[in-house]
Every structure is written in structure tokens, then in C-alpha cells.
Design a protein around this motif. Structure first.
Motif, short mmCIF file in Angstrom:
data_model
loop_
_atom_site.label_atom_id
_atom_site.label_comp_id
_atom_site.label_asym_id
_atom_site.label_seq_id
_atom_site.Cartn_x
_atom_site.Cartn_y
_atom_site.Cartn_z
N ALA A 149 0.85 -1.20 0.00
CA ALA A 149 0.00 0.00 0.00
C ALA A 149 0.87 1.24 0.00
N GLY A 150 1.87 1.27 -0.87
CA GLY A 150 2.78 2.42 -0.88
C GLY A 150 3.31 2.67 0.52
N THR A 155 5.68 3.11 3.50
CA THR A 155 7.05 3.51 3.78
C THR A 155 7.68 2.59 4.83
N ARG A 172 7.73 0.82 12.18
CA ARG A 172 7.01 -0.30 11.55
C ARG A 172 7.88 -1.55 11.48
N GLN A 212 -3.58 11.66 5.81
CA GLN A 212 -4.30 10.38 5.98
C GLN A 212 -3.85 9.74 7.29
N THR A 249 -0.26 7.64 8.53
CA THR A 249 0.78 7.72 7.49
C THR A 249 1.99 8.53 7.95
N THR A 250 3.03 8.45 7.13
CA THR A 250 4.23 9.23 7.39
C THR A 250 3.94 10.72 7.19
N ASP A 286 2.49 11.91 -0.05
CA ASP A 286 3.63 11.37 -0.80
C ASP A 286 3.69 11.96 -2.22
N1 GLN Z 1 3.86 6.19 2.33
C1 GLN Z 1 2.98 6.65 3.35
C2 GLN Z 1 3.10 5.80 4.58
O1 GLN Z 1 3.60 4.72 4.51
C3 GLN Z 1 1.54 6.71 2.87
C4 GLN Z 1 0.99 5.38 2.47
C5 GLN Z 1 -0.48 5.40 2.12
O2 GLN Z 1 -1.18 6.34 2.42
N2 GLN Z 1 -0.95 4.38 1.51
O3 GLN Z 1 2.71 6.17 5.64
#
Ligand code: GLN
Length: 259
Positions: free
Chosen positions: A101-102, A104, A109, A150, A153-154, A194
Motif C-alpha cells: 500500500a505504498g 514507507t 514499523r 491520511q 501515514t508518514t 507522498d
Molecule cells: N507512504 C505513506 C506511509 O507509509 C503513505 C501510504 C499510504 O497512504 N498508503 O505512511
């Protein structure tokens, strides 16, 4: 009863039993499909989003994990769409095998899940409405503003740490798509998201990127802590894909150019 009739009945019964036994003995059992259960959080285009026509979750990450799954011997993937901050708990609970999910790779984590090698990189972009006059060059320039991010998230951590809850109104949305919609509707002043997703939003909404905070993030595929077998398989498949023409095709499909 006539003996002949009795024998005939017995023979018929034996033949039926033999027939049924032979059927089961020689019919191979239906092969069980090997399914990789994948957790993702749609609302992060082009990595994962809901296709408006098919209502299916699609995207770069979905294609990538499907390619990986086939390479390591799975017949298919089952996509479980959930909120981003539910992914790590789902891995820990074992309700999904992998999360893509993209996401990071962060030290926090890494304490609770294991990550594959990086497959993408990102920084945090400041996105505003196209007609906005805001100038942002540092986190201090976000003071006094309504900032959308969101949950989990990072981007949320960056804003919370560098701007601070006392200096701005930080609004966390369940997905970045909801955050950008709130921005377009004038409910908030900026979103911090991002860079690859920000670029996607610039094409789809009346928004622009006015600054980038260089956070130097990389994305990884997460598995349950200690699931070394699956992780090793994912890593070698990822290596293979990233070093083959398949990678550029995938990148071109979702980003229009290789990067
Ligand atoms: N890359 C950011 C994170 O890992 C957002 C990832 C997302 O919103 N899917 O927090």
C-alpha cells in the motif's frame, strides 16, 4: 426368494460399490488453488485505487503483487481493501499474508512487521488548490493552516512532528482521496502527501504542488514478523521483476515514464 435373484442382487450391489470405489480411486482430487491474501488501502492512486468502471481495486501495487505471487507459485491473489492503519494489525492477526500500500519502511514499523527490499521512493509534497496564493518553504509556513493528511501515514507523522498540533489544525482522513476532495471543496488549506500520489492528484484535480519536504522515504511490501520464507520469495521475485523489461512496462502503465 429365488437364489438366482438373490445372487443377482448381490452381484449388482458389489458392482455398484466397486464402480464407486474405482471412480474415487482414479479421479484426481480437485487441485486446491493457492491463494495469496493481500491487504491494501485503496485511495492512494496510482498505487491502489478503485476503478470507477469495474469497482475493482487496481493499481501499480496490485499488478506488482500479482506478478510476484505468480512467480512464487500462487494461482491467484485475493485483495482485501481496508483502511491504511488496519494493515499492520491485519498482518499481525494473520488475516492477510502481505500488505502492499505504498507503505514507507520506517524504524517503528520494522519493529512490528518485516519489509521487503524497497521498490519505490517518495518525499512529502505540499498540495494546495490551483488558485491558492499560499507560499510554503518550511514547516513553519504551515502554521495557522488547516492541513489534511491520511490517518496512520508518514505524512501525518511529519506534520504532527514538524508543524505540531498547537500550531495548526491537523485533519486526518481515512484516505488521501478523501483528503484531496476536502481540499478541493475548501474545507482545508493544504494536504501533505507522498510525492507520487501528489503528482497523480495534480492530473486529476484542480490542485498544484507548491513545495516538497525531502523525507527520503522508500516503499516496501510488508509481511508478518518472522515470515522469512515468504519474505525471501518476495524479495527474489521483486529482484527478478525490477531487473526485467516487465518493470518498465509496469512503471509506464501507471506513471507514463520510467523512473
Ligand atoms: N507512504 C505513506 C506511509 O507509509 C503513505 C501510504 C499510504 O497512504 N498508503 O505512511
Amino acid at each position: 426368494m429365488d437364489k438366482k435373484v438373490l445372487y443377482t442382487i448381490i452381484i449388482v450391489i458389489i458392482l455398484i460399490i466397486a464402480g464407486v470405489a474405482a471412480y474415487y480411486a482414479f479421479t484426481p482430487p480437485a487441485k486446491e488453488e493457492k491463494v495469496l491474501v493481500v491487504g491494501t488501502a485503496s485511495g492512494f492512486p496510482p498505487f491502489e485505487y478503485v476503478d470507477p468502471n469495474t469497482h475493482q481495486v487496481v493499481g501499480f501495487d496490485i499488478d506488482l503483487i500479482t506478478m510476484i505471487a505468480h512467480k512464487i507459485g500462487y494461482d491467484k491473489v485475493e485483495i482485501k481493501d481496508m483502511e491504511f492503519d488496519s494493515l499492520i494489525p491485519a498482518l499481525q492477526a494473520g488475516t492477510i499474508d502481505v500488505a502492499i500500500a505504498g507503505m514507507t519502511i520506517t524504524p517503528a514499523r520494522e519493529k512490528v512487521v518485516d519489509f521487503s527490499k524497497p521498490y519505490w521512493h517518495a518525499d512529502q509534497a505540499v498540495v494546495v488548490r490551483k488558485d491558492s496564493n499560499l507560499v510554503v518553504n518550511s514547516p513553519e509556513d504551515l502554521h495557522g493552516l488547516k492541513i489534511g493528511v491520511q490517518t496512520g501515514t508518514t505524512g501525518e507523522s511529519y506534520v504532527t512532528e514538524k508543524v505540531g498540533k498547537d500550531n495548526a489544525t491537523i485533519k486526518s482522513y481515512p484516505s488521501y482521496v478523501e483528503a484531496v476532495q476536502a481540499l478541493v471543496n475548501g474545507q482545508i488549506d493544504v494536504i501533505v502527501v507522498d510525492t507520487p500520489v501528489a503528482q497523480n492528484f495534480v492530473h486529476k484535480y484542480d490542485v498544484k504542488i507548491i513545495h516538497t519536504f525531502e523525507t527520503g522515504e522508500t516503499y516496501g511490501i510488508a509481511v508478518k514478523k518472522g515470515n522469512t520464507k515468504l519474505l525471501n520469495e518476495i524479495n527474489s521475485a521483486l529482484d527478478e521483476i525490477m531487473n526485467s523489461p516487465e518493470w518498465n512496462q509496469l512503471v509506464n502503465k501507471y506513471f507514463g515514464s520510467s523512473s
